[in-house]
Every structure is written in C-alpha cells, then in structure tokens.
Motif scaffolding. Structure first.
Motif, PDB file in Angstrom:
ATOM      1  N   CYS A  91       0.826  -1.209   0.000  1.00 20.76           N
ATOM      2  CA  CYS A  91       0.000   0.000   0.000  1.00 20.76           C
ATOM      3  C   CYS A  91       0.864   1.264   0.000  1.00 20.76           C
ATOM      4  O   CYS A  91       1.932   1.309   0.631  1.00 20.76           O
ATOM      5  CB  CYS A  91      -0.907  -0.017   1.228  1.00 20.76           C
ATOM      6  N   MET A  95       2.013   1.390   3.979  1.00 22.92           N
ATOM      7  CA  MET A  95       2.832   0.271   3.484  1.00 22.92           C
ATOM      8  C   MET A  95       2.465  -1.102   4.020  1.00 22.92           C
ATOM      9  O   MET A  95       3.333  -1.970   4.177  1.00 22.92           O
ATOM     10  CB  MET A  95       4.324   0.592   3.706  1.00 22.92           C
ATOM     11  N   SER A  96       1.183  -1.302   4.261  1.00 20.13           N
ATOM     12  CA  SER A  96       0.712  -2.673   4.534  1.00 20.13           C
ATOM     13  C   SER A  96       0.754  -3.464   3.226  1.00 20.13           C
ATOM     14  O   SER A  96       0.647  -2.880   2.136  1.00 20.13           O
ATOM     15  CB  SER A  96      -0.737  -2.614   5.029  1.00 20.13           C
ATOM     16  N   CYS A 110      -7.051  -1.869   0.653  1.00 18.22           N
ATOM     17  CA  CYS A 110      -6.060  -2.127   1.697  1.00 18.22           C
ATOM     18  C   CYS A 110      -6.762  -2.545   2.994  1.00 18.22           C
ATOM     19  O   CYS A 110      -7.715  -1.896   3.424  1.00 18.22           O
ATOM     20  CB  CYS A 110      -5.188  -0.892   1.943  1.00 18.22           C
ATOM     21  N   ALA A 114      -8.243   1.105   4.196  1.00 18.08           N
ATOM     22  CA  ALA A 114      -9.141   1.057   3.031  1.00 18.08           C
ATOM     23  C   ALA A 114      -8.807   2.026   1.905  1.00 18.08           C
ATOM     24  O   ALA A 114      -9.702   2.446   1.180  1.00 18.08           O
ATOM     25  CB  ALA A 114     -10.602   1.205   3.460  1.00 18.08           C
TER      26      ALA A 114
HETATM   27  S1  FES Z   1      -1.627   1.266   4.999  1.00 20.25           S
HETATM   28 FE1  FES Z   1      -3.003   0.934   3.366  1.00 20.25          FE
HETATM   29  S2  FES Z   1      -4.616   2.245   3.786  1.00 20.25           S
HETATM   30 FE2  FES Z   1      -3.237   2.657   5.372  1.00 20.25          FE
END
Ligand code: FES
Ligand SMILES: [Fe+2]
Length: 379
Positions: A91, A95-96, A110, A114
């Motif tokens: 993301c 950064m997930s 995400c 989201a």
């Molecule tokens: S880490 Fe992806 S929306 Fe916050």
C-alpha cells in the motif's frame, strides 16, 4: 550453522572450475549459509524471471494471485482489458501488504485503512484524506512490475533490463514445439513449504538418477537408467528426457496428436528453467514446481499440473489424471523424504561433496549457471 567460516561464494567458484568429467556436487555452505542465500536474492531472484504459475489460473478480470520475490510482495492480476499485469503489493499509505493468497476482486482494498486501488494499480479513493493539502489521489499508482506470458506460463521479474522470456527460452520452445505447451490446462494447484534448501529440491528434479532408489515404492521399478538422456544445458535452462512405459497411457501422445512422431510420442521432458521453474512435460500431462527460498533450510513450493487439451474430450481423462495425481502425491512424499535428508546431511560437520554421475549432467550445468550469476555476470 556448519562451515560458516568458509566463504561460500569462493567455495562455489572453486567447485565449478572443474570440468564435467571431474565434477563434484556443490559445497555444503552454498546450501546452508545466510550469506549465500542473500547473494541468491541479490543476483538470482532479483535479476531473473520467476514463474508464478499458469495464465489459465487467472481466467477472468479481477482474478489475482500473490507472491513474494526477493522480499518484494507482488500481486499478479488480470485487469479489465484482460491483460495479466504485475505490481507491487504494498500500500502507498503506510505500506501494509494489500492482497493475500489468490482470488477475484473488483478493486484492491487495503486491509488497514481502506485506500482503494483499481485493477491497473491507480488509486481510486482514500477515506478522510481531503484535509491533507499535499494529497492528490492522481499521483498514486502502485509501481508496475515486468510480467510476461510464454506458452501459458506467467513470469515476473524485478529487473527492468531482463531480456524477454520468449527470447531466453527460444530453444525450449523449438525443442518441445510438438507438445504445444500453451494447450495444457491446470487442474490442480497447491503451495507447500519443505524443510530443505531450494537448490536441493531443484537438483533432485534435474536428475533421474535417484528414481530407482528413492522412488522404489512407486515409480522406481519403471525407471531405467539406460533410458535417460542428459545432454549439456544451455544458458537459461537444462533438460533431460526419459522414455515412459506405454502402460501409463496418459503419458503417451493422444491418438489425435499428429505433431509428435515415433519415440517422441512416449518421451517425457524434464525442463529446469533457471532459476527455479521445473516442468515435467509428457505428451499427455504436465506438472511443475516453482521454487523460492524462505530461508537456507526452507523452500516455498508452487505445485500445479493438468492434462494436454488433446485429452479434453476423452470421458476418462479426468479420472486418469486423478489417479496420476494420487501417484504424484506419493512420489512427492518420497522426494520430500530424500531432499530433507540431504539438507540434514549438508548441515553436518563432516559433510563433503562427492563426484557426480554422468546422469547428473544437468546438476553440473545448474552449478555453472549459479556461479555465473553469483559472481556478477548480468542477465
Ligand atoms: S496502509 Fe493501506 S490504507 Fe493505510
Ligand atoms: Fe524424485
């Protein structure tokens, strides 16, 4: 860990300097050390093409699969234009990782806050971001990663300069043209982790020398060492062939297949496409492994297979393939036992590499390839 004091890169260089007629197995530290695995991530998995499976596994827009290549999470997605594309699966907010496993989705959402992306990686929307003056959604797009299809296989690479897959594998394409590899449809797909080094499993695939012994409980009796042909490899792959006994009907060319002639009709190709795609290609069915290291002592395995479309109208083809899958599972249990025993032995203080048989020619070529990459030869 054993033998950490020896420089594994230098050990491989010395090992691969011997001609094939005097060759030995690769030194233990090439398999067991963190230093060598790091060199592999930097010079092999970050540079070469990695296979994520069959394009037929992603038939519809929104179908996706995920993988990790040299520590980079990647999503491979069929987009709205029906093209397969690959992108960073991280993301652009905090950064997930985004997608997980395999599935179908209309957009990439995400799981943390989201932020939502279109199938081409562009940012569609992000909740509660209007008060940040710097934020502009049009400036966000997931970094795209090189992705190519070749004979039904999907490959990705982190190397923007990697030559096209079709160019590197032209000789494979010519050699197995009569098999028409694009028209093999995957009917099973699994992922596994085994407790061995990825190269031990790759090398196990490259030689059929072990068949009569390791596989004594299954296919060993059908495997004759004199029916194995092991030619020298080429820069991007090695291969060997075995002749299958006619009793395994679905390994033979189908009556409707007029492309293959004579002995070719019962010839199985064992293709080892560097670094880590291993394909068993018979005129009737195929199965494959695509490998990636998890740690020196663990390998992540993508395992799939199915039938040639030549068989698709045979009422009993699926049943026959199910029987074959049961056999493949039993064979895999034997291979797992052998390759995990090898890793165990490699980690011992007294382990030392012995000489190779002429039936291990592909292993020699693989070591040469690996040495060339690790010592800095570019793709
Ligand atoms: S880490 Fe992806 S929306 Fe916050
Ligand atoms: Fe085996």
């Amino acid at each position: 860990m054993a033998k950490d004091h020896i420089d594994p890169i230098e050990a491989l260089r010395q090992n691969t300097a011997a001609p094939f007629e005097q060759a030995r197995a690769m030194p233990p530290e090439v398999y067991t050390t963190d230093a060598f695995m790091q060199a592999e991530l930097d010079h092999v998995f970050s540079k070469d093409w990695y296979c994520v499976g069959r394009a037929s596994a992603l038939p519809n827009p929104g179908d996706y699969l995920t993988c990790e290549l040299a520590n980079q999470p990647i999503a491979v997605i069929r987009d709205r234009e029906s093209d397969v594309r690959a992108m960073s699966n991280v993301c652009l907010h905090r950064m997930s990782t985004l997608l997980h496993g395999r599935g179908n989705t209309r957009s990439i959402v995400c799981p943390y806050h989201a932020w939502t992306y279109n199938l081409d990686g562009s940012l569609r929307g992000a909740p509660a971001m209007t008060l940040n003056e710097g934020f502009c959604k049009d400036q966000y797009k997931l970094p795209q990663i090189k992705c190519e299809e070749w004979l039904g296989w999907v490959f990705v690479t982190l190397n923007p300069d990697a030559p096209p897959v079709a160019e590197q594998l032209q000789q494979v394409e010519d050699m197995v043209a009569g098999y028409d590899m694009t028209n093999y449809t995957e009917t099973f797909y699994e992922e596994h982790v085994w407790d061995t080094n990825w190269k031990v499993l790759a090398e196990n695939f490259m030689e059929s020398y072990h068949l009569p012994v390791c596989h004594a409980g299954t296919i060993g009796g059908l495997s004759k060492l004199e029916d194995m042909i092991c030619p020298p490899g080429l820069p991007a792959f090695n291969y060997h062939t075995i002749l299958k006994d006619e009793t395994l009907r679905i390994a033979m060319a189908h009556d409707s297949n007029t492309r293959l002639k004579g002995e070719e009709r019962r010839t199985t190709f064992l293709l080892a496409i560097y670094p880590s795609l291993l394909i068993t290609l018979t005129p009737g069915y195929f199965w494959y492994l695509s490998l990636h290291p998890v740690s020196p002592g663990q390998v992540h395995i993508r395992f799939g297979g199915g039938m040639s479309d030549d068989y698709k109208d045979d009422p009993d083809a699926h049943e026959n393939f199910e029987a074959l899958k049961t056999l493949l599972d039993e064979v895999n249990v034997e291979d797992r036992g052998c390759t995990e025993k090898v890793y165990n032995g490699l980690c011992s203080a007294l382990s030392a590499p012995g000489h190779l048989s002429h039936l291990e020619r592909p292993n020699y070529d693989f070591a040469q390839y690996l040495n060339a990459r690790i010592s800095g030869e570019t793709v």
